[in-house]
Design an enzyme around this catalytic site. Structure first.
Site, PDB file in Angstrom:
ATOM      1  N   PHE A 126       0.853  -1.176   0.000  1.00 29.28           N
ATOM      2  CA  PHE A 126       0.000   0.000   0.000  1.00 29.28           C
ATOM      3  C   PHE A 126       0.889   1.225   0.000  1.00 29.28           C
ATOM      4  CE2 PHE A 126      -2.427   3.422   2.040  1.00 29.28           C
ATOM      5  CZ  PHE A 126      -3.550   3.424   1.222  1.00 29.28           C
TER       6      PHE A 126
ATOM      7  N   ASP B 299       9.221   2.534   1.034  1.00 30.51           N
ATOM      8  CA  ASP B 299       8.052   3.196   1.615  1.00 30.51           C
ATOM      9  C   ASP B 299       8.049   2.888   3.109  1.00 30.51           C
ATOM     10  OD1 ASP B 299       5.646   4.088   2.545  1.00 30.51           O
ATOM     11  OD2 ASP B 299       4.469   3.351   0.843  1.00 30.51           O
TER      12      ASP B 299
ATOM     13  N   LYS C  40       3.275   9.180   8.438  1.00 33.84           N
ATOM     14  CA  LYS C  40       2.455   8.855   9.609  1.00 33.84           C
ATOM     15  C   LYS C  40       2.983   9.322  10.968  1.00 33.84           C
ATOM     16  CE  LYS C  40      -0.564   5.361   7.748  1.00 33.84           C
ATOM     17  NZ  LYS C  40      -0.297   4.659   6.504  1.00 33.84           N
TER      18      LYS C  40
HETATM   19  C1  PLP Z   1      -0.621   5.044   5.153  1.00 34.88           C
HETATM   20  C2  PLP Z   1       0.397   4.678   4.133  1.00 34.88           C
HETATM   21  C3  PLP Z   1       0.551   5.444   2.959  1.00 34.88           C
HETATM   22  C4  PLP Z   1      -0.360   6.591   2.607  1.00 34.88           C
HETATM   23  O1  PLP Z   1      -0.329   7.618   3.534  1.00 34.88           O
HETATM   24  P1  PLP Z   1      -1.478   8.760   3.492  1.00 34.88           P
HETATM   25  O2  PLP Z   1      -1.018   9.733   4.531  1.00 34.88           O
HETATM   26  O3  PLP Z   1      -2.761   8.097   3.811  1.00 34.88           O
HETATM   27  O4  PLP Z   1      -1.473   9.327   2.124  1.00 34.88           O
HETATM   28  C5  PLP Z   1       1.561   5.098   2.094  1.00 34.88           C
HETATM   29  N1  PLP Z   1       2.368   4.053   2.339  1.00 34.88           N
HETATM   30  C6  PLP Z   1       2.251   3.301   3.448  1.00 34.88           C
HETATM   31  C7  PLP Z   1       3.195   2.172   3.676  1.00 34.88           C
HETATM   32  C8  PLP Z   1       1.243   3.578   4.367  1.00 34.88           C
HETATM   33  O5  PLP Z   1       1.105   2.803   5.455  1.00 34.88           O
END
Ligand code: PLP
Length: 401
Positions: free
Chosen positions: A129, A214, A243
């Site tokens: 994700f 990521d 986050k």
């Molecule tokens: C939550 C998340 C995102 C997206 O972050 P948003 O602030 O919702 O745009 C991208 N990559 C990872 C691994 C995430 O957990």
């Protein structure tokens, strides 16, 4: 009739009035142990005094100036992130998806600046994700999220998570980068086999690719290291964080080496709000705590203790739980009942969790918790599992009769 608030979420029927550390307090006064943590965002819990003070102090001085001018708080925060990581330079955004957009653009621009604009493709992984923008959706390739939004952005080749041979096979003349989560968070806290990241680093080096991580969910101390790549012995070329970085204030960051960022010159990228003084001041306060000597040691110890206790709960309820996994305080429980039912049962016991892929629920407590909160969470989870097990047992008796 559509409600005024666009109904894109399946929300639990609960609202909170205030928070204190690991606790959320509902309008009716009921207290919930918050192990959903705003999905790994409330890294220092709710209403942390240092974060509240930093936000209040900045709010009285200056909220926002545009990136037409220098922003000293951003320059200082970038320098701190550089100091604490592999990176030489940082771009600030407002969310994880935006940090990822910058990471993707930086990788593509690197190859364009190197005379290879054709190397715009990225090898990415199933179950990952990366956000909800069109580029990040295309990167993850989750059909369910792409459905109905037109042709996905070109340039992403998904292979099975943890499969080095498949990653190698997917590399072609247009491949410029490999993009991966060190642990798949939304995918269900899926931990790759040992040596996976090391293997991806080697593949990248052998093929002139950039390794993009990521760490939007795994970063800023969540796994017990400042960034999760520190567990692996290799460093990336580009990394997205968000986050936990703002502890609840929206902020994202794209970190890169000087080489990887060589195409990102004036005018190539931007964000109106990115790096504004409010966000920067709160992120500074988060780093003040997370980078304090001994803090991450405590996260690692707390995480280990929690995982041990959870393993005991898995053993005690073999019809409800299959497995506990994760690193530090990024913990997943794979369920044998529908994960939504497990999350709901926990909620009834006053324990908040975050559902994830692979039929799992995540436990993402604030990094400041101690043994008392762990004991409380384990007791509540045990009670929830006991109720679910009792339902299963009575269903089995019903079926037998
Ligand atoms: C939550 C998340 C995102 C997206 O972050 P948003 O602030 O919702 O745009 C991208 N990559 C990872 C691994 C995430 O957990």
């Amino acid at each position: 009739m559509i409600p005024p608030l666009m109904p894109t979420y399946a929300r639990a029927g609960l609202a909170f009035e205030r928070g204190e550390g690991a606790w959320l307090i509902a309008a009716d006064g009921k207290r919930y142990l918050d192990f959903a943590g705003g999905v790994a965002v409330n890294s220092l819990g709710h209403a942390h005094p240092k974060l509240v003070a930093a936000l209040a102090a900045q709010a009285g001085k200056l909220w926002h100036v545009s990136n037409l001018f220098r922003i000293p708080e951003a320059e200082r925060l970038a320098a701190r992130l550089v100091e604490a990581s592999f990176a030489d330079t940082v771009f600030f955004a407002n969310s994880g998806a935006e940090a990822m957009e910058c990471a993707i653009k930086t990788a593509r621009k690197y190859h364009a600046a190197s005379g290879h604009p054709e190397k715009f493709r990225m090898v990415t992984f199933e179950g990952s994700f990366h956000g909800r923008t069109l580029a990040t959706l295309a990167a993850a390739g989750n059909e369910k999220y792409l459905e109905g939004f037109g042709p996905p952005l070109a340039g992403f080749d998904q292979v099975a998570y943890g499969d080095l041979a498949a990653a190698k096979k997917a590399i072609g003349p247009e491949t410029g980068a490999i993009l991966v989560e060190p642990i798949e968070g939304e995918g269900g806290v899926r931990v790759p086999p040992a040596g996976f990241l090391k293997g991806l680093r080697a593949l990248s080096d052998d093929n002139g690719l950039l390794l993009v991580l990521d760490e939007v969910q795994t970063g800023i101390g969540r796994t017990g290291k400042f960034f999760a790549y520190e567990w692996t012995g290799v460093t990336p070329d580009i990394l997205a964080a968000a986050k936990g970085l703002g502890g609840g204030f929206p902020v994202g960051a794209c970190l890169a080496t000087a080489e990887a960022a060589k195409g990102m010159t004036a005018g190539t990228h931007g964000s109106t709000f990115g790096g504004n003084p409010l966000a920067m001041s709160v992120a500074h306060a988060v780093l003040d705590v997370v980078l304090e000597k001994g803090f991450l040691d405590r996260v690692r110890k707390t995480g280990l203790l929690f995982k041990q206790r959870l393993a005991g709960i898995v053993d005690r309820h073999p019809a409800v739980l299959a497995e506990v996994r994760g690193e530090g305080l990024l913990i997943g429980l794979r369920a044998l009942v529908p994960n939504g039912e497990l999350a709901a049962a926990c909620r009834e016991e006053g324990l908040l969790t975050a559902a994830a892929g692979d039929n799992s629920v995540r436990l993402l407590p604030p990094l400041i918790i101690g043994e008392a909160e762990i004991a409380e969470a384990v007791a509540r989870l045990n009670a929830a599992c006991a109720k679910l097990a009792a339902v299963l047992a009575s269903q089995a008796r019903g079926a037998a009769e």
